[in-house]
Scaffold this motif. Structure first.
Motif, short mmCIF file in Angstrom:
data_model
loop_
_atom_site.label_atom_id
_atom_site.label_comp_id
_atom_site.label_asym_id
_atom_site.label_seq_id
_atom_site.Cartn_x
_atom_site.Cartn_y
_atom_site.Cartn_z
N TYR A 240 0.95 -1.24 0.05
CA TYR A 240 -0.18 -0.13 -0.17
C TYR A 240 0.72 1.20 0.10
O TYR A 240 0.59 2.31 -0.60
CB TYR A 240 -0.75 0.01 1.19
CG TYR A 240 -2.23 -0.78 1.12
CD1 TYR A 240 -3.18 -0.39 0.30
CD2 TYR A 240 -2.54 -1.94 1.50
CE1 TYR A 240 -4.35 -1.18 0.18
CE2 TYR A 240 -3.55 -2.65 1.57
CZ TYR A 240 -4.51 -2.33 0.61
OH TYR A 240 -5.69 -2.90 0.26
N SER A 241 1.93 1.41 0.55
CA SER A 241 2.85 2.23 0.78
C SER A 241 3.53 2.69 -0.54
O SER A 241 3.55 3.87 -0.91
CB SER A 241 3.76 2.12 2.09
OG SER A 241 3.22 2.09 3.25
N TYR A 242 3.97 1.63 -1.18
CA TYR A 242 4.65 1.71 -2.29
C TYR A 242 3.88 1.80 -3.43
O TYR A 242 4.48 2.19 -4.80
CB TYR A 242 5.83 0.53 -2.34
CG TYR A 242 6.80 0.80 -1.42
CD1 TYR A 242 7.06 1.69 -0.54
CD2 TYR A 242 7.65 -0.46 -1.32
CE1 TYR A 242 7.96 1.74 0.58
CE2 TYR A 242 8.64 -0.40 -0.49
CZ TYR A 242 8.87 0.91 0.66
OH TYR A 242 9.77 0.66 1.41
N GLY A 243 2.83 1.27 -3.32
CA GLY A 243 1.89 0.86 -4.55
C GLY A 243 2.25 0.01 -5.37
O GLY A 243 2.02 -0.11 -6.56
N VAL A 244 2.95 -0.85 -4.78
CA VAL A 244 3.31 -1.92 -5.71
C VAL A 244 2.25 -3.29 -5.55
O VAL A 244 2.35 -3.80 -4.50
CB VAL A 244 4.79 -2.62 -5.17
CG1 VAL A 244 5.27 -3.75 -6.08
CG2 VAL A 244 5.73 -1.42 -5.34
#
Length: 658
Positions: A166-170
Motif C-alpha cells: 500500500y505504501s509503495y503502490g506495488v
C-alpha cells in the motif's frame, strides 16, 4: 530496567492488542451496517474489510484475551480454543471458496454480498496461521522453541508485505487475488504482536526481553531494521514516480542510504556496547580490589578472633571444671531427665507420675501440667497392660523392651518399648525409673514392609504365571514367532515351533547371521529381502509371502507379518514378526488354477464344435432348397472339406440293415 520489568510490560500487550483488534473489527462491521466506506475500507479505492474477516478478527482477539488473561482456568482455555477454531474455520472456508471457485462465497452466503467480494487468499492464510498460533500458545518443544511465535512471525510478514505494498503502490506485494485490506493488515499485526507478547521470556522473545548484550542490541536495532528500509524505500519510489531521478539511480541511492544509515546505527550501538563493556571492566576491577582488601581484613580479624577464642576456651574450661565439681550430682540428674533422647518418667507406688522429661512430653504432646501428677493408667490404651507392668515392677522384676500403646494428646496411638525397674530404699517402693522409646514409625514401617512383602510375593507369583502363559502362548502357536535386529536381520529370538515347521534347530536360527536370507528359496530371495529392507528403512509394518527351503529339502510357503520396533530416539531398532505356514493354501490355489485352465480349454473346444455345427447347418439349409440329391451330396462334401480344412472327405449312405 530489569528483565522482570520488561517482561511485565510485555505481558500487558496481549490485552491491549485484543481490545484494539476488537475495535477495528467492530468498526468495520458498523461500517457495513451503516454503509460507511471510511469505516470498512478507509478510502473508496481501497479493499474493504469483509464482514467474515471482521468477525474472524474479533474471535481471534477474544481467543488471545481469554488464553493470555489471568486467572487461567479450564473455562477460559476452552472458550479461547473454541474462538481460535472458529477463526481457523473462517480462514479454511475462504480458502475453499478460492480453490473450488464457490459462488457466491462465504460473505455472499452469510451476508448477501456480491459474489465478487471475497476475502483474499493472503487474509485466509493469515487467519489460519494466527488461529494455529493461538491453539499452540502454550506449547514448547524440547529445544525451547515456541511454534506459536513462528506462526505469528509468518503472519506479521504477510501483513508487513501488504502495508509496504500500500505504501509503495506495488501491487504484487499486497495483492493475491484480490488484495488484503489495510484494516486486516493492521489487525493481523496487532494480533500477532499480542501472541508474541504472551510469553515474553520464552522462545524467540526471551532474547528480546533479556538484559544481555544480545537483548540490548536487538531492542535498539529492531525499529531501525524495520523502519529505515521502509522509509527509504518509500522515498525512493516517490522520487522515481516524481521524475526526480531514474529508477537505476534510485536503486543505487537507496542502497547507499541504507548503508549510511545502518552504518551510523551500528556504529552508535557498537559505541554504546564499548562504553558498557568498559564500565563492566571497571566495575570488575573495583570489585576485585575490594575483594582482595576484604580478604586481607578477614584474615587479620580471623587471627584475632582465633586468639580470643582460644583464651576464652581456656577460661570457660577452667570455670566448667570448678562448677562441674560442685554441682555434679544436680547437673547429672537434670541432664538425665531434660536432655535424654528417649522418654523418661518416674511413677510412684500408687501409679502417679512424679516426673517426666521433655522427650516424653514432646512424644505424647502433653504439657507438664497435663502429664505430671496424673495416674499413668490414664495414658495407656490397654488397662491390662499397665496393670501387668506395675505388678511386675512391684515384684522386683526389671522390664526390658516391653511393648505397650500410649494415647497421645491428639488422640493418636504411639507404640512404645518400655525399659523399667524400681528404686528401692530399705525395701520401700520409692519410684520407677522408666525409659520410653517411641517405635511408632518403626512399627508402621514394619507393617508397611510386611504389606509390601506380601504384595511383592503376590506380584512375583502373578509375574511368574504371566511368564508361563506368555511362554505357552508363544511356543504353542502354530506359527513361528521371531525377533531380529533391524540392521542385520539376525534373529535374537525364535519360538520352538520353528523346528516343527522347517526342521532347523532354534540354535541354528540364532547362531547364523544370514540364516533368514539363506532360508528363502533362491527364486524369491532377492525380492523378499529387498521388500523387507525398503519397508524397514521407511519404518513401516509390512507382510509378504515367499518360499522357504526346509531342512529336508521341502519347499514351504510362508506368510511373514513384520512389525517395526522403534527405540527411544525414534529410529527402528528391532523387527518382530510371525511366520505362518501357508503351503496347503498355496497348493490348493495351484490346483484351483489348473482346474480353471482345464475348464477354459474345454469351454473353448465346446464353443468351436458348436460353431462347426452351426456352419454345417447353414451349408445344409442353403443347398437343400435348390440341388438334387447327387449334387447336394457333392456340394456338402466340398463345403465340409473346406470347413474342416481336410484334404479329402466322403459320405457313406447306409441302408436300414446297415
Amino acid at each position: 530496567m530489569s528483565s522482570f520489568a520488561v517482561s511485565s510490560k510485555a505481558r500487558r500487550i496481549p490485552a491491549i492488542a485484543s481490545l484494539a483488534v476488537i475495535l477495528i473489527g467492530g468498526l468495520a462491521l458498523v461500517g457495513w451496517l451503516v454503509g460507511s466506506v471510511a469505516l470498512r475500507s478507509g478510502l473508496p479505492s481501497m479493499q474493504p474489510m469483509l464482514p467474515s474477516v471482521a468477525i474472524a478478527m474479533i474471535l481471534g482477539a477474544a481467543s488471545l484475551w481469554l488464553l493470555s488473561g489471568q486467572p487461567s482456568n479450564r473455562v477460559r482455555r476452552v472458550l479461547g480454543c473454541a474462538c481460535a477454531l472458529m477463526t481457523a474455520l473462517v480462514g479454511f472456508t475462504v480458502l475453499m471458496d478460492h480453490f473450488f471457485a464457490l459462488y457466491p462465497g462465504l460473505d455472499g452466503w452469510m451476508f448477501g454480498l456480491s459474489g465478487e467480494l471475497r476475502a483474499p487468499i493472503s487474509t485466509a492464510v493469515s487467519l489460519v496461521l494466527t488461529a494455529g498460533a493461538l491453539l499452540l500458545l502454550n506449547v514448547e518443544t524440547r529445544r525451547g522453541w515456541r511454534p506459536a511465535q513462528l506462526l505469528a512471525l509468518t503472519s506479521i510478514l504477510i501483513a508487513m508485505l501488504t502495508l509496504l505494498g500500500y505504501s509503495y503502490g506495488v501491487v504484487v506485494l499486497y495483492r493475491i487475488s484480490p488484495n488484503m485490506s489495510i484494516h486486516s493488515a493492521v489487525a493481523l499485526l496487532l494480533l500477532s504482536g499480542g501472541i508474541l507478547s504472551v510469553h515474553p521470556d520464552r522462545g524467540l522473545m526471551a532474547v528480546a526481553t533479556s538484559l544481555s548484550a544480545g537483548g540490548f542490541m536487538l531492542r535498539r536495532l529492531i525499529l531501525a531494521v524495520v523502519g529505515v528500509p521502509s522509509i527509504l524505500g518509500w522515498l525512493n519510489v516517490a522520487g522515481t514516480e516524481a521524475g526526480l531521478y531514474s529508477r537505476e539511480f534510485g536503486v543505487a541511492l537507496l542502497v547507499a542510504a541504507n548503508m549510511v544509515v545502518f552504518m551510523i546505527v551500528i556504529w552508535r550501538n557498537a559505541q554504546l556496547m564499548h562504553v558498557m563493556d568498559a564500565e563492566r571492566q571497571k566495575t570488575q576491577n573495583q570489585l576485585r580490589i575490594a575483594y582482595d582488601e576484604l580478604e586481607t581484613r578477614v584474615e587479620d580479624r580471623t587471627a584475632d578472633l582465633t586468639q580470643a577464642n582460644e583464651a576464652l576456651k581456656n577460661e570457660v574450661a577452667e570455670r566448667e571444671r570448678v562448677e562441674r565439681e560442685s554441682l555434679r550430682i544436680r547437673e547429672e540428674l537434670t541432664d538425665f531427665f531434660e536432655n535424654a533422647p528417649v522418654g523418661l518418667h518416674w511413677v510412684g507406688s500408687t501409679g502417679i507420675i512424679e516426673r517426666a522429661n521433655r522427650a516424653e512430653l514432646e512424644m505424647l504432646g502433653y504439657t507438664r501440667e497435663e502429664y505430671v501428677g496424673h495416674n499413668v493408667a490414664e495414658f495407656h490404651s490397654d488397662p491390662e497392660v499397665i496393670e501387668d507392668i506395675l505388678e511386675r515392677l512391684k515384684d522386683g522384676e526389671t522390664l526390658v523392651d516391653y511393648q505397650a500403646r500410649l494415647r497421645a494428646k491428639d488422640g493418636s496411638i504411639r507404640h512404645v518399648l518400655i525399659n523399667s525397674n524400681v528404686l528401692w530404699e530399705d525395701g520401700r517402693f520409692i519410684h520407677t525409673r522408666c525409659f520410653t522409646s517411641d517405635i511408632t514409625d518403626a512399627k508402621r514401617a514394619e507393617d508397611v514392609r510386611t504389606e509390601l512383602l506380601v504384595r511383592e510375593q503376590s506380584l512375583r507369583a502373578f509375574a511368574e504365571e504371566a511368564e508361563i502363559r506368555y511362554h505357552n502362548l508363544v511356543h504353542g502357536l502354530d506359527a513361528i514367532v521371531w525377533e531380529a535386529d533391524a540392521a542385520t536381520f539376525r534373529f535374537t529370538f525364535v519360538s520352538r515351533r520353528a523346528e516343527a515347521i522347517l526342521g532347523y534347530t532354534v540354535d541354528r536360527w540364532l547362531r547364523e547371521p544370514d540364516f533368514w536370507i539363506n532360508l528363502i528359496h533362491p527364486d524369491d530371495r532377492e525380492a523378499a529381502v529387498e521388500l523387507c529392507r525398503n519397508a524397514t528403512a521407511e519404518g513401516r509394518d509390512h507382510d509378504f509371502e515367499y518360499r522357504a527351503t526346509a531342512a529336508d529339502g521341502r519347499v514351504v510357503w510362508l506368510h511373514d507379518k513384520v512389525f517395526v520396533v522403534r527405540g527411544a530416539d525414534g529410529n527402528v531398532q528391532q523387527l518382530r514378526g510371525l511366520m505362518v505356514d501357508i503351503t496347503e493354501r498355496k497348493l490348493a490355489e495351484e490346483e484351483r488354477n489348473q482346474l480353471l485352465i482345464s475348464e477354459q480349454a474345454a469351454r473353448s473346444e465346446a464353443e468351436e464344435s458348436a460353431e462347426i455345427v452351426r456352419r454345417l447347418q447353414t451349408i445344409t439349409d442353403s443347398v437343400l432348397s435348390h440341388l438334387a440329391v447327387d449334387d447336394l451330396l457333392h456340394e456338402m462334401l466340398y463345403r465340409v472339406r473346406e470347413l474342416l480344412s481336410a484334404d479329402a472327405a466322403a459320405i457313406l449312405l447306409l441302408t436300414e440293415d446297415g
